[in-house]
Structure formats: C-alpha cells, structure tokens
Design an enzyme around this catalytic site. Structure first.
Site, PDB file in Angstrom:
ATOM      1  CB  CYS A 122      87.883 -16.300 -67.474  1.00 55.25           C
ATOM      2  SG  CYS A 122      88.539 -17.248 -68.847  1.00 55.25           S
ATOM      3  CB  CYS A 130      89.635 -12.258 -68.169  1.00 50.89           C
ATOM      4  SG  CYS A 130      88.715 -13.241 -69.360  1.00 50.89           S
ATOM      5  CE  LYS A 195      90.060 -13.949 -75.675  1.00 51.66           C
ATOM      6  NZ  LYS A 195      90.454 -14.629 -74.440  1.00 51.66           N
ATOM      7  NE  ARG A 217      85.439 -13.986 -71.426  1.00 51.05           N
ATOM      8  CZ  ARG A 217      85.162 -14.525 -70.248  1.00 51.05           C
ATOM      9  NH1 ARG A 217      84.987 -13.768 -69.171  1.00 51.05           N
ATOM     10  NH2 ARG A 217      85.032 -15.830 -70.126  1.00 51.05           N
ATOM     11  CD  GLU A 233      94.987  -3.909 -77.464  1.00 52.89           C
ATOM     12  OE1 GLU A 233      96.040  -4.292 -76.948  1.00 52.89           O
ATOM     13  OE2 GLU A 233      94.016  -3.540 -76.794  1.00 52.89           O
ATOM     14  CE  LYS A 248      90.526 -16.929 -78.356  1.00 51.79           C
ATOM     15  NZ  LYS A 248      90.824 -17.141 -76.988  1.00 51.79           N
TER      16      LYS A 248
HETATM   17  C1  PBG Z   1      90.334 -17.245 -71.923  1.00 48.84           C
HETATM   18  C2  PBG Z   1      90.197 -17.732 -73.314  1.00 48.84           C
HETATM   19  C3  PBG Z   1      89.051 -17.884 -74.110  1.00 48.84           C
HETATM   20  C4  PBG Z   1      89.471 -18.513 -75.278  1.00 48.84           C
HETATM   21  C5  PBG Z   1      90.838 -18.691 -75.184  1.00 48.84           C
HETATM   22  N1  PBG Z   1      91.280 -18.188 -73.966  1.00 48.84           N
HETATM   23  C6  PBG Z   1      87.631 -17.588 -73.837  1.00 48.84           C
HETATM   24  C7  PBG Z   1      87.156 -16.220 -73.704  1.00 48.84           C
HETATM   25  O1  PBG Z   1      87.882 -15.230 -73.851  1.00 48.84           O
HETATM   26  O2  PBG Z   1      85.973 -16.097 -73.391  1.00 48.84           O
HETATM   27  C8  PBG Z   1      88.608 -18.937 -76.430  1.00 48.84           C
HETATM   28  C9  PBG Z   1      89.088 -20.131 -77.179  1.00 48.84           C
HETATM   29  C10 PBG Z   1      88.068 -20.772 -78.031  1.00 48.84           C
HETATM   30  O3  PBG Z   1      86.924 -20.300 -78.177  1.00 48.84           O
HETATM   31  O4  PBG Z   1      88.415 -21.805 -78.623  1.00 48.84           O
HETATM   32  N2  PBG Z   1      89.984 -15.944 -71.705  1.00 48.84           N
END
Ligand code: PBG
Length: 335
Positions: A122, A130, A195, A217, A233, A248
């Site tokens: 991304c 992404c 995630k 997303r 997952e 996350k």
């Molecule tokens: C990349 C990614 C993201 C984050 C980590 N890797 C952003 C997203 O998915 O939009 C978020 C990390 C954070 O908010 O500290 N895709």
C-alpha cells in the site's frame, strides 16, 4: 466457604505481597519498535497524526537506533515510504528500495537488532491499496506475485523476519515457498493473521502516506464483528508456514488474542497500532489521563490476554519506565 473466611484483599495488603502474586510481567525483550523510513527525506520529520513519532531518512535512523539499543530494545519493524509510487508498487521489491537499503544498513551497523520488515504494497501503490487493482477490485492472486518478490528482496537484504500485512489469501504459503526456493529457509515469517479493517489505523495512513484513493480495505481486512474467523485465518497461516502470528489492533481485540493463545501452540504477537498510540497521547496531552499508567496498563493487558511480543510506538517510553522501576528496586512489572 466464603466471606468472612475468604478475603482476597489479604494478598493485596503490601507491595511485597502484590509482587509475589503478580501473574504478568513486562520486559523490554518483548517489545518491537516500529519505524517509518522515508526515501529522499532530510533528517527526520514529526508525524502530525502521531505526536512524538517521526519519519526518518536513512541517514537519520542510526542515531535513533543507538538510543533504542541504549534503552535495551532489540527488535524493530520497518515501514518504507518511497519517493515514487506506481500501479505495480515497483519500489517495494527494488533491490535499492528504501527498506532494502535500511535493512542492509542495520545488519551492518547494528547486528544486535532483530530486523522485521512489513511486507505490504500500500505504501508503494499510487492508489494506496494493498494489492493490484482492476477497476475498483483488489486482485488476490496477481498481488501474490508482487508480495513474494518483496519478501524475497527483504530477505536478500538481510531481514531476520518478514511480516506480510496485506491480508491476501495464500500469501503466507506463497512467500514461504519462495523464501525456501531462494535459499532463505532460515528467514522467519510473522503473519498479520488476524488483521481487522480498523479505524485505529487512521494516524498510520497519514504517517505512511498510504490512504486508499478510492474505497476502503474491507474486501481484504477482517470484519471487526468476527471472532471465529480469526481462528480460521490463524489455522490457514499455520498450515501455510507462519512461524508466528499477529493480532491487530490489540486493545479492542483482546478476546481474539486470548482465543488464539488458548487454541494454538504458536508464538503470538499483538500490534498496539497508531490509533491506540494517538488516543493515549491525546488524552494525556489534554491532561485528562495519566500517560504512563495508561500505556503500562494497556500493554500489560495485551500481555495478560496472551501475546508474547508486542509491537508498540511506546516501546522506548516503556523501556524508560521499566528501567526506573528497576532502579527503585521493583521488578520488571507495571504501574
Ligand atoms: C500496511 C499496514 C498498516 C498498518 C500496518 N501495516 C495500515 C493499513 O492496513 O491500513 C497499521 C499500523 C498502525 O496503524 O500502526 N497495510
């Protein structure tokens, strides 16, 4: 038998007894500090959405890493911000890309650090998604090829751990296979397994210049309403060859961390993301709440739920507070 025979407060009477009874600890070994490295930047630049956090140039990073190591933190996660973006994310897998150069520099100058690289497109895509897109659709299988090239280029540069964060299906297996075929069988793979499509990434997107130019997303990141899907997952990522898995964001998903910890025997990490950082910072700056206690309590809660490693922008502050505790004769704990 219950009250008055049973009195849990007996064991909370003194600091010594509380220490004896404490179930969860924090240690600097468990912390991973994320960094944003920006191509063609001079020095460092504060991230407006994350007060106290910076984007670094390749030249400015070493002195920051010296401070990090001085505090006893040994693990970093790298995000790259390239000078040019395009529709094939070519800077993501360029051998001279910003992340590849940074990994080489760290492995040469700071061999004591574990280098983890975020593998995602991304930040390198002109549209901010992404993966490869066709119209407004984010393509899965076509994206895998680029992710594989990116991960292998990071391994070539010397990354200890590659961490795919895109949530495409099959990326863990594809990356594992390519790493093995290219002679990187010892490069570890940390998967962002659960995630979620989260509003807590808001400040990151400004930090990494990766806001999607259209849509969102939700067609690839998980629905915040889903708990069981996280187990599915994780099961898939274990099958595909992940060495450790991550949840996350962290604080809003402690149930997910707990479920995974109870269900699988695989090392588990959690990411206290940008929005969690900025919420605490803002509340503390406004004088509404105590920053140190908020940070320690939330990170301790993430550990208590079952995460072994924690990615957090507060890593240096936590290390500083833990060292103060030790100087005062306390254990490496909390509050
Ligand atoms: C990349 C990614 C993201 C984050 C980590 N890797 C952003 C997203 O998915 O939009 C978020 C990390 C954070 O908010 O500290 N895709």
């Amino acid at each position: 038998m219950s009250f008055p025979t049973q009195r849990p407060r007996r064991l909370r009477q003194s600091e010594n007894l509380r220490r004896l009874m404490r179930e969860t600890y924090l240690h600097t070994d468990q912390l991973i500090m994320p960094y944003f490295v920006q191509e063609s930047l001079k020095g460092k630049e504060e991230i407006s959405s994350m007060p106290g956090q910076f984007r670094y140039s390749l030249q400015a990073l070493p002195s920051e890493l010296e401070a990090l190591i001085e505090l006893g933190i040994r693990h970093v996660l790298l995000f790259g911000i390239p000078a040019v973006k395009d529709v094939r994310a070519s800077q993501a897998y360029d051998p001279q890309g910003i992340v590849q150069q940074t990994v080489e520099m760290i492995k040469k100058q700071f061999p004591e650090l574990t280098v983890i690289t975020d593998v995602c497109l991304c930040e390198y895509m002109s549209h901010g998604h992404c993966g490869m897109v066709e119209g407004e659709k984010v393509l899965n299988d076509e994206t895998l090829e680029l992710l594989v090239k990116t991960a292998v280029s990071h391994a070539k540069a010397g990354a200890d751990v590659v961490a795919p964060s895109d949530m495409m299906d099959g990326r863990v297996g594809a990356i594992r296979k390519a790493l093995d075929q290219n002679g990187f069988k010892d490069t570890a793979l940390m998967s962002y397994a659960a995630k979620y499509a989260s509003a807590f990434y808001g400040p990151f997107r400004e930090a990494a210049h990766s806001t999607p130019q259209f849509g969102d997303r939700q067609s690839y990141q998980m629905d915040p309403a889903n708990r069981e899907e996280a187990l599915r997952e994780v099961a898939l990522d274990i099958e595909e060859g992940a060495d450790l898995v991550m949840v996350k964001p962290a604080l809003a998903y402690l149930d997910v961390i707990c479920d995974i910890k109870k269900t699988y025997h695989i090392p588990l990490a959690a990411y206290q993301v940008s929005g969690e950082y900025t919420m605490i910072k803002s509340a503390a700056t406004a004088g509404f709440m105590d920053e140190k206690r908020l940070v320690m309590e939330s990170v301790l809660a993430i550990r208590r739920a079952g995460a072994t490693a924690i990615l957090t922008y507060f890593a240096k502050d936590i290390a500083r507070w833990l060292h103060e505790e030790v100087r005062r004769g306390s254990n490496l704990s909390t509050l």
